[in-house]
Design a protein around this motif. Structure first.
Motif, PDB file in Angstrom:
ATOM      1  N   ARG A 183       0.829  -1.214   0.000  1.00 44.71           N
ATOM      2  CA  ARG A 183       0.000   0.000   0.000  1.00 44.71           C
ATOM      3  C   ARG A 183       0.859   1.257   0.000  1.00 44.71           C
ATOM      4  O   ARG A 183       0.527   2.242  -0.670  1.00 44.71           O
ATOM      5  N   VAL A 184       1.952   1.245   0.751  1.00 45.26           N
ATOM      6  CA  VAL A 184       2.856   2.400   0.768  1.00 45.26           C
ATOM      7  C   VAL A 184       3.473   2.591  -0.608  1.00 45.26           C
ATOM      8  O   VAL A 184       3.575   3.719  -1.104  1.00 45.26           O
ATOM      9  N   ARG A 185       3.880   1.502  -1.251  1.00 44.43           N
ATOM     10  CA  ARG A 185       4.449   1.595  -2.606  1.00 44.43           C
ATOM     11  C   ARG A 185       3.462   2.207  -3.585  1.00 44.43           C
ATOM     12  O   ARG A 185       3.814   3.087  -4.371  1.00 44.43           O
ATOM     13  N   GLN A 186       2.220   1.733  -3.560  1.00 42.12           N
ATOM     14  CA  GLN A 186       1.212   2.247  -4.478  1.00 42.12           C
ATOM     15  C   GLN A 186       0.914   3.716  -4.208  1.00 42.12           C
ATOM     16  O   GLN A 186       0.738   4.512  -5.136  1.00 42.12           O
ATOM     17  N   CYS A 187       0.848   4.092  -2.934  1.00 40.70           N
ATOM     18  CA  CYS A 187       0.587   5.487  -2.591  1.00 40.70           C
ATOM     19  C   CYS A 187       1.734   6.376  -3.049  1.00 40.70           C
ATOM     20  O   CYS A 187       1.510   7.471  -3.563  1.00 40.70           O
ATOM     21  N   TYR A 188       2.958   5.917  -2.879  1.00 45.06           N
ATOM     22  CA  TYR A 188       4.121   6.697  -3.308  1.00 45.06           C
ATOM     23  C   TYR A 188       4.086   6.921  -4.815  1.00 45.06           C
ATOM     24  O   TYR A 188       4.352   8.030  -5.291  1.00 45.06           O
ATOM     25  N   ARG A 189       3.756   5.895  -5.564  1.00 44.53           N
ATOM     26  CA  ARG A 189       3.700   6.034  -7.025  1.00 44.53           C
ATOM     27  C   ARG A 189       2.537   6.914  -7.463  1.00 44.53           C
ATOM     28  O   ARG A 189       2.650   7.697  -8.405  1.00 44.53           O
ATOM     29  N   ARG A 190       1.420   6.781  -6.756  1.00 43.92           N
ATOM     30  CA  ARG A 190       0.223   7.539  -7.138  1.00 43.92           C
ATOM     31  C   ARG A 190       0.373   9.027  -6.812  1.00 43.92           C
ATOM     32  O   ARG A 190      -0.013   9.881  -7.602  1.00 43.92           O
ATOM     33  N   GLU A 191       0.953   9.364  -5.663  1.00 42.77           N
ATOM     34  CA  GLU A 191       0.984  10.747  -5.196  1.00 42.77           C
ATOM     35  C   GLU A 191       2.151  11.553  -5.752  1.00 42.77           C
ATOM     36  O   GLU A 191       2.070  12.772  -5.802  1.00 42.77           O
ATOM     37  N   TYR A 241       2.460   1.084   8.397  1.00 36.26           N
ATOM     38  CA  TYR A 241       3.492   0.113   8.007  1.00 36.26           C
ATOM     39  C   TYR A 241       4.598   0.038   9.054  1.00 36.26           C
ATOM     40  O   TYR A 241       5.011  -1.048   9.445  1.00 36.26           O
ATOM     41  N   LEU A 242       5.056   1.173   9.544  1.00 37.61           N
ATOM     42  CA  LEU A 242       6.123   1.175  10.539  1.00 37.61           C
ATOM     43  C   LEU A 242       5.648   0.573  11.858  1.00 37.61           C
ATOM     44  O   LEU A 242       6.407  -0.114  12.540  1.00 37.61           O
ATOM     45  N   GLU A 243       4.405   0.800  12.234  1.00 37.41           N
ATOM     46  CA  GLU A 243       3.870   0.176  13.450  1.00 37.41           C
ATOM     47  C   GLU A 243       3.766  -1.339  13.286  1.00 37.41           C
ATOM     48  O   GLU A 243       3.963  -2.078  14.240  1.00 37.41           O
ATOM     49  N   SER A 244       3.447  -1.790  12.076  1.00 37.18           N
ATOM     50  CA  SER A 244       3.313  -3.229  11.864  1.00 37.18           C
ATOM     51  C   SER A 244       4.663  -3.938  11.889  1.00 37.18           C
ATOM     52  O   SER A 244       4.722  -5.144  12.098  1.00 37.18           O
ATOM     53  N   ARG A 265       1.266   9.706   4.622  1.00 30.98           N
ATOM     54  CA  ARG A 265       1.747   9.656   6.001  1.00 30.98           C
ATOM     55  C   ARG A 265       1.060   8.566   6.813  1.00 30.98           C
ATOM     56  O   ARG A 265       1.708   7.834   7.554  1.00 30.98           O
ATOM     57  N   THR A 266      -0.247   8.419   6.694  1.00 30.65           N
ATOM     58  CA  THR A 266      -0.950   7.403   7.498  1.00 30.65           C
ATOM     59  C   THR A 266      -0.560   5.998   7.078  1.00 30.65           C
ATOM     60  O   THR A 266      -0.393   5.122   7.930  1.00 30.65           O
ATOM     61  N   ALA A 267      -0.384   5.791   5.774  1.00 30.04           N
ATOM     62  CA  ALA A 267       0.010   4.461   5.302  1.00 30.04           C
ATOM     63  C   ALA A 267       1.405   4.102   5.798  1.00 30.04           C
ATOM     64  O   ALA A 267       1.657   2.967   6.213  1.00 30.04           O
ATOM     65  N   VAL A 268       2.305   5.075   5.797  1.00 30.09           N
ATOM     66  CA  VAL A 268       3.669   4.819   6.259  1.00 30.09           C
ATOM     67  C   VAL A 268       3.678   4.545   7.758  1.00 30.09           C
ATOM     68  O   VAL A 268       4.371   3.649   8.237  1.00 30.09           O
TER      69      VAL A 268
END
Length: 111
Positions: free
Chosen positions: A52-60, A75-78, A69-72
């Motif tokens: 999801r972070v990868r897709q958001c980075y490419r999309r934005e 991910y870091l919490e997980s 920010r929320t996706a990252v």
């Protein structure tokens, strides 16, 4: 009559005693399987969030710092406490709730 899949117990075994784990070998193995299953679930959850972070980075594009920010953060919490290579380290090194001592103890001597 077909294969209906494998059903796992969701929680740890009831008869497992953490004070004396080798008292009941069956409960010990069930507890170990439960821990391994939970680790695999956490690892796969982290993989999904990474995608999801990868897709958001490419999309934005250039706005990824604000919009992803929320996706990252998810991910870091997980990633906390996830993985397999933590068995040889002391408990303060892989327990996210514990605090690090001022100076770590020396490693155990080789035998």
């Amino acid at each position: 009559m077909g294969f209906k899949g494998v059903k796992f117990d969701e929680g740890p075994p009831e008869d497992f005693d953490p004070a004396d784990p080798y008292k009941d070998p069956v409960a010990f193995l069930e507890m170990r399987e439960h821990i391994v299953r939970e680790k695999w679930v956490a690892i796969e959850r982290a993989k999904i969030l990474r995608e999801r972070v990868r897709q958001c980075y490419r999309r934005e594009g250039v706005n990824h710092l604000q919009n992803c920010r929320t996706a990252v953060r998810q991910y870091l919490e997980s990633l906390k406490g996830v993985g397999w290579g933590k068995d040889g380290r002391p408990s303060y090194a892989h327990d996210p709730k514990s605090t690090w001592p001022s100076t770590p103890p020396p490693p155990p001597p080789f035998k």
